[in-house]
Design an enzyme around this catalytic site. Sequence first.
Site: not given
Ligand code: FPP
Length: 237
Positions: A131, A21, A38
Amino acid sequence: MFNKKAKQNRKLPTHIAIIMDGNGRWAKKRSLPRSAGHAAGSKNFKDIARYCNKIGLKYLTVYAFSTENWKRPKEEVENIMNILREYLKDAKNFKDENIKVKFIGDLQPLDHDIKELIKDAENESENATGLHLNIALNYGGRDEIVHAVKKIVEEKIAPEDITEQTITDRLYTAGHPDPDFIIRPSGEYRLSNYLIWQSAYAEYWFSDVLWPDFKPKHLETAIDAFCGRDRRFGGVK
Ligand code: FPP
């Protein structure tokens, strides 16, 4: 400074689950679009997975996209799916790194090409012995339990035969040990529908660091804290 010997002798958690997050806030702090957050989060995910493999962790489960994340703007959803596509196209990397990858969640509504890439990545890395990397995609803990209950009904299992194991065996994580350590960076103190059945006895670690900045040194601090905890599972010692 790490004491190498102490590090080798410590008892690692068996299964770490991470809620990745804070990507959006990371980007906002830099006046960048959320997509940049992201992208940075995805890069960090790869680094952390590699690090977990290096230290000999057995299971890592990351929350990539929840059943609730479809509510985000269309372009953000597409952006996350494209990041996944790119990641999956490198499927041979899993095998080369000896990482066994598996996706958990309701994959049915995903685009056809993503489902194919997922199958390839899972097949390609099937025999890896390092893993176990689970990627939670279109995943929701309650949704997972509903799926398990439907299977139990379809299988016509008699009520008196239903135990906790009956449910555990029908979750997406069937056959995997429960997570014993759940990490959520970014200063939020919620489970957000993540592994709600499996985390009944997990230890938790919350950190204010945003996910793209959550480096192996932060993970080490968390693991050290885990190693110092007294886990009693409801009993006495
Ligand atoms: C939460 O941060 C993040 C997500 C909902 C997306 C997570 C996805 C990735 C890290 C990419 C995944 C990729 C792979 C290859 C597994 P947020 O957007 O809610 O952050 P915020 O709370 O600061 O808005």
